[in-house]
Motif scaffolding. Structure first.
Motif, PDB file in Angstrom:
ATOM      1  N   ILE A 178      -2.407  93.067  33.100  1.00  0.00           N
ATOM      2  CA  ILE A 178      -2.353  91.848  32.282  1.00  0.00           C
ATOM      3  C   ILE A 178      -3.581  91.693  31.387  1.00  0.00           C
ATOM      4  O   ILE A 178      -3.704  90.700  30.671  1.00  0.00           O
ATOM      5  CB  ILE A 178      -2.225  90.594  33.181  1.00  0.00           C
ATOM      6  CG1 ILE A 178      -3.480  90.438  34.055  1.00  0.00           C
ATOM      7  CG2 ILE A 178      -0.971  90.663  34.033  1.00  0.00           C
ATOM      8  CD1 ILE A 178      -3.495  89.149  34.844  1.00  0.00           C
ATOM      9  N   LYS A 179      -4.480  92.687  31.396  1.00  0.00           N
ATOM     10  CA  LYS A 179      -5.727  92.571  30.643  1.00  0.00           C
ATOM     11  C   LYS A 179      -5.483  92.424  29.150  1.00  0.00           C
ATOM     12  O   LYS A 179      -6.101  91.583  28.483  1.00  0.00           O
ATOM     13  CB  LYS A 179      -6.615  93.785  30.920  1.00  0.00           C
ATOM     14  CG  LYS A 179      -8.004  93.683  30.306  1.00  0.00           C
ATOM     15  CD  LYS A 179      -8.874  94.847  30.745  1.00  0.00           C
ATOM     16  CE  LYS A 179     -10.285  94.715  30.212  1.00  0.00           C
ATOM     17  NZ  LYS A 179     -11.155  95.834  30.665  1.00  0.00           N
ATOM     18  N   GLU A 180      -4.597  93.249  28.600  1.00  0.00           N
ATOM     19  CA  GLU A 180      -4.332  93.197  27.165  1.00  0.00           C
ATOM     20  C   GLU A 180      -3.586  91.929  26.779  1.00  0.00           C
ATOM     21  O   GLU A 180      -3.783  91.381  25.699  1.00  0.00           O
ATOM     22  CB  GLU A 180      -3.533  94.431  26.740  1.00  0.00           C
ATOM     23  CG  GLU A 180      -4.291  95.736  26.863  1.00  0.00           C
ATOM     24  CD  GLU A 180      -5.532  95.760  25.981  1.00  0.00           C
ATOM     25  OE1 GLU A 180      -5.478  95.188  24.869  1.00  0.00           O
ATOM     26  OE2 GLU A 180      -6.555  96.324  26.407  1.00  0.00           O
ATOM     27  N   LYS A 181      -2.740  91.455  27.660  1.00  0.00           N
ATOM     28  CA  LYS A 181      -1.932  90.267  27.368  1.00  0.00           C
ATOM     29  C   LYS A 181      -2.785  89.002  27.369  1.00  0.00           C
ATOM     30  O   LYS A 181      -2.676  88.158  26.475  1.00  0.00           O
ATOM     31  CB  LYS A 181      -0.815  90.150  28.402  1.00  0.00           C
ATOM     32  CG  LYS A 181       0.090  88.949  28.195  1.00  0.00           C
ATOM     33  CD  LYS A 181       1.161  88.892  29.277  1.00  0.00           C
ATOM     34  CE  LYS A 181       2.028  87.649  29.103  1.00  0.00           C
ATOM     35  NZ  LYS A 181       3.056  87.547  30.174  1.00  0.00           N
ATOM     36  N   SER A 182      -3.639  88.848  28.368  1.00  0.00           N
ATOM     37  CA  SER A 182      -4.476  87.648  28.473  1.00  0.00           C
ATOM     38  C   SER A 182      -5.773  88.004  29.186  1.00  0.00           C
ATOM     39  O   SER A 182      -5.795  88.151  30.409  1.00  0.00           O
ATOM     40  CB  SER A 182      -3.740  86.537  29.237  1.00  0.00           C
ATOM     41  OG  SER A 182      -4.612  85.443  29.479  1.00  0.00           O
ATOM     42  N   SER A 205      -8.404  86.141  29.597  1.00  0.00           N
ATOM     43  CA  SER A 205      -8.889  85.039  30.433  1.00  0.00           C
ATOM     44  C   SER A 205      -8.202  85.043  31.798  1.00  0.00           C
ATOM     45  O   SER A 205      -8.850  84.845  32.836  1.00  0.00           O
ATOM     46  CB  SER A 205      -8.669  83.700  29.732  1.00  0.00           C
ATOM     47  OG  SER A 205      -7.304  83.510  29.418  1.00  0.00           O
ATOM     48  N   GLU A 206      -6.887  85.291  31.815  1.00  0.00           N
ATOM     49  CA  GLU A 206      -6.170  85.346  33.089  1.00  0.00           C
ATOM     50  C   GLU A 206      -6.597  86.578  33.891  1.00  0.00           C
ATOM     51  O   GLU A 206      -6.767  86.514  35.112  1.00  0.00           O
ATOM     52  CB  GLU A 206      -4.662  85.381  32.842  1.00  0.00           C
ATOM     53  CG  GLU A 206      -3.847  85.320  34.123  1.00  0.00           C
ATOM     54  CD  GLU A 206      -2.356  85.245  33.864  1.00  0.00           C
ATOM     55  OE1 GLU A 206      -1.590  85.593  34.786  1.00  0.00           O
ATOM     56  OE2 GLU A 206      -1.971  84.852  32.746  1.00  0.00           O
ATOM     57  N   TYR A 207      -6.796  87.697  33.186  1.00  0.00           N
ATOM     58  CA  TYR A 207      -7.273  88.921  33.847  1.00  0.00           C
ATOM     59  C   TYR A 207      -8.627  88.681  34.513  1.00  0.00           C
ATOM     60  O   TYR A 207      -8.842  89.051  35.675  1.00  0.00           O
ATOM     61  CB  TYR A 207      -7.387  90.044  32.818  1.00  0.00           C
ATOM     62  CG  TYR A 207      -8.360  91.133  33.192  1.00  0.00           C
ATOM     63  CD1 TYR A 207      -8.015  92.127  34.101  1.00  0.00           C
ATOM     64  CD2 TYR A 207      -9.650  91.144  32.646  1.00  0.00           C
ATOM     65  CE1 TYR A 207      -8.928  93.115  34.458  1.00  0.00           C
ATOM     66  CE2 TYR A 207     -10.563  92.126  32.991  1.00  0.00           C
ATOM     67  CZ  TYR A 207     -10.199  93.109  33.901  1.00  0.00           C
ATOM     68  OH  TYR A 207     -11.102  94.076  34.253  1.00  0.00           O
ATOM     69  N   LEU A 208      -9.555  88.043  33.775  1.00  0.00           N
ATOM     70  CA  LEU A 208     -10.897  87.831  34.308  1.00  0.00           C
ATOM     71  C   LEU A 208     -10.864  86.875  35.493  1.00  0.00           C
ATOM     72  O   LEU A 208     -11.588  87.064  36.481  1.00  0.00           O
ATOM     73  CB  LEU A 208     -11.814  87.283  33.207  1.00  0.00           C
ATOM     74  CG  LEU A 208     -13.308  87.255  33.538  1.00  0.00           C
ATOM     75  CD1 LEU A 208     -13.814  88.656  33.869  1.00  0.00           C
ATOM     76  CD2 LEU A 208     -14.108  86.671  32.374  1.00  0.00           C
ATOM     77  N   PHE A 209     -10.019  85.847  35.420  1.00  0.00           N
ATOM     78  CA  PHE A 209      -9.885  84.918  36.542  1.00  0.00           C
ATOM     79  C   PHE A 209      -9.428  85.666  37.793  1.00  0.00           C
ATOM     80  O   PHE A 209     -10.013  85.531  38.872  1.00  0.00           O
ATOM     81  CB  PHE A 209      -8.883  83.813  36.196  1.00  0.00           C
ATOM     82  CG  PHE A 209      -8.782  82.738  37.242  1.00  0.00           C
ATOM     83  CD1 PHE A 209      -9.423  81.526  37.068  1.00  0.00           C
ATOM     84  CD2 PHE A 209      -8.054  82.932  38.416  1.00  0.00           C
ATOM     85  CE1 PHE A 209      -9.343  80.527  38.034  1.00  0.00           C
ATOM     86  CE2 PHE A 209      -7.966  81.951  39.387  1.00  0.00           C
ATOM     87  CZ  PHE A 209      -8.616  80.745  39.198  1.00  0.00           C
ATOM     88  N   ARG A 210      -8.372  86.457  37.657  1.00  0.00           N
ATOM     89  CA  ARG A 210      -7.820  87.174  38.809  1.00  0.00           C
ATOM     90  C   ARG A 210      -8.810  88.218  39.339  1.00  0.00           C
ATOM     91  O   ARG A 210      -8.883  88.452  40.545  1.00  0.00           O
ATOM     92  CB  ARG A 210      -6.499  87.835  38.431  1.00  0.00           C
ATOM     93  CG  ARG A 210      -5.393  86.836  38.107  1.00  0.00           C
ATOM     94  CD  ARG A 210      -4.123  87.535  37.636  1.00  0.00           C
ATOM     95  NE  ARG A 210      -3.100  86.587  37.242  1.00  0.00           N
ATOM     96  CZ  ARG A 210      -2.184  86.075  38.069  1.00  0.00           C
ATOM     97  NH1 ARG A 210      -2.186  86.430  39.341  1.00  0.00           N
ATOM     98  NH2 ARG A 210      -1.283  85.223  37.627  1.00  0.00           N
ATOM     99  N   LYS A 211      -9.562  88.826  38.438  1.00  0.00           N
ATOM    100  CA  LYS A 211     -10.524  89.851  38.853  1.00  0.00           C
ATOM    101  C   LYS A 211     -11.677  89.236  39.647  1.00  0.00           C
ATOM    102  O   LYS A 211     -12.055  89.741  40.708  1.00  0.00           O
ATOM    103  CB  LYS A 211     -11.078  90.580  37.629  1.00  0.00           C
ATOM    104  CG  LYS A 211     -12.118  91.662  37.947  1.00  0.00           C
ATOM    105  CD  LYS A 211     -12.578  92.352  36.668  1.00  0.00           C
ATOM    106  CE  LYS A 211     -13.530  93.498  36.969  1.00  0.00           C
ATOM    107  NZ  LYS A 211     -14.809  93.045  37.544  1.00  0.00           N
ATOM    108  N   LEU A 212     -12.248  88.133  39.135  1.00  0.00           N
ATOM    109  CA  LEU A 212     -13.434  87.546  39.753  1.00  0.00           C
ATOM    110  C   LEU A 212     -13.128  86.746  41.009  1.00  0.00           C
ATOM    111  O   LEU A 212     -13.886  86.800  41.983  1.00  0.00           O
ATOM    112  CB  LEU A 212     -14.164  86.646  38.744  1.00  0.00           C
ATOM    113  CG  LEU A 212     -14.747  87.323  37.503  1.00  0.00           C
ATOM    114  CD1 LEU A 212     -15.418  86.291  36.610  1.00  0.00           C
ATOM    115  CD2 LEU A 212     -15.729  88.416  37.881  1.00  0.00           C
ATOM    116  N   PHE A 213     -12.024  86.001  40.985  1.00  0.00           N
ATOM    117  CA  PHE A 213     -11.790  85.039  42.061  1.00  0.00           C
ATOM    118  C   PHE A 213     -10.691  85.460  43.040  1.00  0.00           C
ATOM    119  O   PHE A 213     -10.492  84.797  44.050  1.00  0.00           O
ATOM    120  CB  PHE A 213     -11.470  83.666  41.462  1.00  0.00           C
ATOM    121  CG  PHE A 213     -12.503  83.221  40.474  1.00  0.00           C
ATOM    122  CD1 PHE A 213     -13.817  83.017  40.869  1.00  0.00           C
ATOM    123  CD2 PHE A 213     -12.185  83.038  39.133  1.00  0.00           C
ATOM    124  CE1 PHE A 213     -14.785  82.629  39.963  1.00  0.00           C
ATOM    125  CE2 PHE A 213     -13.147  82.654  38.218  1.00  0.00           C
ATOM    126  CZ  PHE A 213     -14.456  82.450  38.629  1.00  0.00           C
TER     127      PHE A 213
END
Length: 604
Positions: A237-241, A243-251
Motif C-alpha cells: 500500500i506504500k505507493e497508494k497511500s 501516510s497509511e503505509y507509514l502508520f501501519r509500519k510504525l504502529f
C-alpha cells in the motif's frame, strides 16, 4: 553634547548620567545577539538610554506564542524576521538611533572574529547554550567585553565576561544535556519524553536530511514467515497511500515484529510491564480511547486538551499527507516546534506510541514544550534582567569593569531582597576556553567513530562550529564552507572510521582548531570501555590527564631529549594510517603560520 534641537530628548540623560558617560554611550558600538524575550526589552532600554550605534542578530521569525512577552511584536508581524521588526519598533521610541538588523545565524562565518572586533560591547539575549558558547569564544578571542544574561520563569541572572579579568561563560561546567539509552527509546519506552524523542527521530528519518540522521534503527533480523507476510501486505500500500503505509509500519508492523522476536527467542523484552499492543488503523474502534474526558476542562484551550486515539490517528494521517506534499516542493525539513505540520506529526506519533506502551498521552501544548525544550518565560523577569544589563554596561563604558557584578534575580526574597549581587569570579585556571585550552576525553577508541567525535562531542558538547582535527602535523578531519565536493566526500568516509583506525588511541593528544571561533583546543585521549551510567559512552574532564609513560627501548633516550625541547612530539603505539590531504584553505593557513610540527614517531 549640547541638549538642543533634536537632542533635547537627551537632556534628562545628560543631567542624570553626566556628560562623560553620555558621550561614551553615544559613541559606543553595541552588538545585541538575540531579539526575543530579553532582547525586546533590552533594545527598548538601549535606544531610550541614548545608545546610538546598535546591531542586532537573530535567526528566528515571529510566532504567535511570542506575543505575550515580546512586546515589540504584534499579530501582523507573525512570520517576519524578529531582528527587522524589533529594529522598526524600537525606532519609534527613538528615531535618532542607528540600528542595523541581521536576520541570520550568529554561527555563520560572516559573523566571525573580524565582525566582533568592531564592537565596544556585546550583549547576549540568547535562549540556548550552543549559541552562548559560540559568542563567548569569539568575545574571548577578540577581547571584547560581553554581558551574558538568562531567565527562566521568575529566575534571572546577568554576568559580565572579560578575558583575563573575570571568568568566561564556560569557566564553570554546565549541566550536561539529559541523554537516554538508545535501546530504551527504540524498544522499551517508559516515559512520554521517550516517545517524543522517538517521534522527532522518525520525523527526521522520513522528512529530514538523511545525511544528518544519526542512529537510525537497524531492522531486526527475523525470518519468521508471519512477519514476512505482514511486511508484504504493508509494502503493497506504500505507493497508494504513504501516510497509511507509514502508520501501519510504525504502529503495527514494528511492534508486531518485536512481539514475535520476544516469542521466538523466549525473552521478556518488557520485564514487569504489559506487552505492547500494536494499533491497526482499520480497527481503532476496538481500542480504548487512551484518554479520560474528565481530564479535559471545558474552559481549556484546544492545544491543552488530551486527544483520543482516533483523533491522534487522524492527526497523524493529515500531518504526513501535508509533509509529503511540502517535501516534494521544498526538499528536506528540520524539526521546528513552531511548524504546525511538524509539531502535529510529533504530537500524534508520540501519543500513538504512548498508547501502545501504556504510557499516559500528552496534550499538544505539553509535547511542544518538551519537544522544543521550551523554558517558561515571564515578561517581568525579562524586563528586570534587561535593565540590569544596561546598568552593568555603564560600568564598562566608564572603564570600571572591575566594579561589575554578577546579579541573580530570585523567585523569593532572601533577607528581604529579590536581587542578590556578588563580585565577578576570576578566570578558572582549568577552563579549556579562556585558560588551559586542554581537556581529557575518556572513550572507547575501538568503538567511537570520528563522526561521533565531531558531531556528538566537538559540536554537540563542546559547542564548536567548524572543527578541524590534527594529530601532530596530519589533518585527520576538517570542516567548513571552503571544502569542495571531493573533500566533503573524503571527510564523510573518514567520519565512518573508528578512532583507533585514525591513530587516536590511549595517550594520543589531538589538536582541534575552529577557525570560525578563532579557538584552539588540545584533547588528551584516555581509552575507557565501561562507564558508571547506563547509556554513557564518553566523559569529558576539564583538565588534562598526564600521559602514560612509555616503556623505553634502546636508543630512545635521544628521542626523550628531543621531546623535552619540543613538547609537540608524541609517541603513539598505533600503526601509521595516511590521513586525508588538507584542503587548499588549510594548506594556505599552515604556510602562513609556517607551522613547524614534528612527525608522529611510531615505536615497534
Amino acid at each position: 553634547m549640547a541638549a538642543s534641537g533634536t537632542n533635547r530628548r537627551y537632556e534628562h540623560l545628560v543631567a542624570s548620567l553626566g556628560n562623560e558617560l553620555f558621550e561614551a554611550i553615544r559613541s559606543a558600538k553595541i552588538l545585541m545577539v538575540g531579539a526575543g524575550g530579553i532582547g525586546c526589552e533590552l533594545l527598548k532600554n538601549l535606544v531610550l538610554t541614548g545608545f546610538h550605534d546598535i546591531e542586532i542578530i537573530d535567526i528566528d521569525t515571529i510566532d504567535l506564542s511570542n506575543l505575550n512577552r515580546q512586546f515589540l511584536f504584534q499579530r501582523k508581524h507573525i512570520g517576519m524576521p524578529k531582528s527587522q521588526v524589533a529594529k522598526e519598533s524600537a525606532l519609534r521610541f527613538n528615531p535618532d538611533a542607528n540600528i542595523l538588523a541581521h536576520h541570520g545565524n550568529i554561527k555563520d562565518s560572516k559573523y566571525g572574529p573580524e565582525f566582533f572586533k568592531k564592537f565596544t560591547l556585546v550583549m547576549n539575549a540568547l535562549d540556548n547554550i550552543d549559541a552562548r558558547r559560540h559568542v563567548n569564544r569569539l568575545c574571548i578571542a577578540t577581547e571584547t567585553p560581553l554581558i551574558e544574561s538568562a531567565t527562566e520563569g521568575y529566575l534571572g541572572q546577568i554576568q559580565v565576561i572579560k578575558r583575563g579579568v573575570m571568568e568566561c561563560y564556560e569557566c564553570q561546567p554546565k549541566p550536561a544535556p539529559k541523554t537516554y539509552a538508545y535501546c530504551t527509546i527504540r524498544s522499551s519506552p517508559t516515559k512520554p519524553i521517550h516517545c517524543i524523542i522517538w517521534a522527532k527521530e522518525e520525523f527526521l528519518t522520513h522528512f529530514g536530511d538523511q545525511e544528518r540522521v544519526v542512529n537510525q534503527e537497524q531492522e531486526e533480523e527475523i525470518t519468521d514467515e508471519e512477519v514476512k507476510a505482514e511486511e508484504a501486505k504493508i509494502e503493497a500500500i506504500k505507493e497508494k497511500s504513504f501516510s497509511e503505509y507509514l502508520f501501519r509500519k510504525l504502529f503495527y508492523l514494528e511492534i508486531y515484529k518485536k512481539i514475535r522476536i520476544a516469542q521466538l527467542t523466549k525473552k521478556d523484552l518488557w520485564p514487569g510491564r504489559e506487552t505492547p499492543v500494536p494499533i491497526m488503523l482499520d480497527q481503532l474502534h476496538l481500542y480504548s480511547n487512551g484518554t479520560n474526558d474528565s481530564t479535559n476542562s471545558v474552559e481549556s484551550l484546544p492545544d491543552q486538551q488530551i486527544m483520543s486515539l482516533k483523533q491522534n490517528a487522524d492527526l497523524f494521517i493529515d500531518s504526513v499527507n501535508r509533509l509529503v506534499e511540502r517535501r516534494s516542493k521544498t526538499g528536506a525539513m528540520d524539526f521546528d516546534k513552531d511548524d504546525d505540520d511538524a509539531l502535529n506529526f510529533v504530537t500524534a506519533a508520540s501519543n500513538l506510541r504512548s498508547h501502545i506502551f501504556t504510557i499516559p498521552v500528552q496534550s499538544r501544548f505539553s509535547i511542544k514544550s518538551l519537544a522544543g525544550n521550551i523554558i517558561p518565560a515571564i515578561a517581568t523577569t525579562n524586563a528586570v534582567i534587561a535593565g540590569l544589563i544596561v546598568v552593568e554596561s555603564f560600568k564598562i563604558l566608564r572603564n570600571s569593569i572591575e566594579k561589575c557584578r554578577t546579579v541573580v534575580l530570585q523567585k523569593k526574597p532572601s533577607a528581604g531582597r529579590l536581587l542578590l549581587s556578588c563580585a565577578s569570579e576570576k578566570p578558572n585556571p582549568d577552563c579549556y576556553v579562556c585558560s588551559s585550552h586542554f581537556v581529557t576525553l575518556e572513550c572507547d577508541t575501538d568503538l567511537m567513530t570520528l563522526g561521533v567525535l565531531v558531531e556528538g562531542i566537538l559540536r554537540g558538547r563542546l559547542g564548536m562550529n567548524e572543527p578541524s582535527i590534527t594529530v601532530d602535523s596530519d589533518i585527520l578531519f576538517e570542516s567548513g564552507e571552503d571544502l569542495d565536493e571531493e573533500e566533503v566526500k573524503r571527510m564523510k568516509l573518514q567520519s565512518a572510521k573508528k578512532l583507533s583506525e585514525c591513530r587516536i588511541v590511549n595517550g594520543t593528544i589531538i589538536e582541534i582548531d575552529d577557525i570560525s571561533q578563532n579557538f584552539q583546543l588540545k584533547i588528551s585521549i584516555v581509552h575507557k570501555n565501561n562507564f558508571a551510567e547506563e547509556g554513557q559512552t564518553f566523559n569529558i574532564v576539564g583538565k588534562a590527564t598526564p600521559l602514560p609513560t612509555a616503556t623505553k627501548t634502546k636508543g630512545e633516550d635521544k628521542l626523550d631529549e628531543k621531546a623535552q625541547d619540543d613538547d609537540e612530539v608524541m609517541i603513539v603505539d598505533a600503526p601509521a594510517v595516511p590521513p586525508p590531504a588538507p584542503s587548499k584553505k588549510r594548506k594556505a593557513q599552515f604556510e602562513e603560520k609556517d607551522a613547524k610540527k614534528s612527525k608522529v614517531v611510531s615505536l615497534d
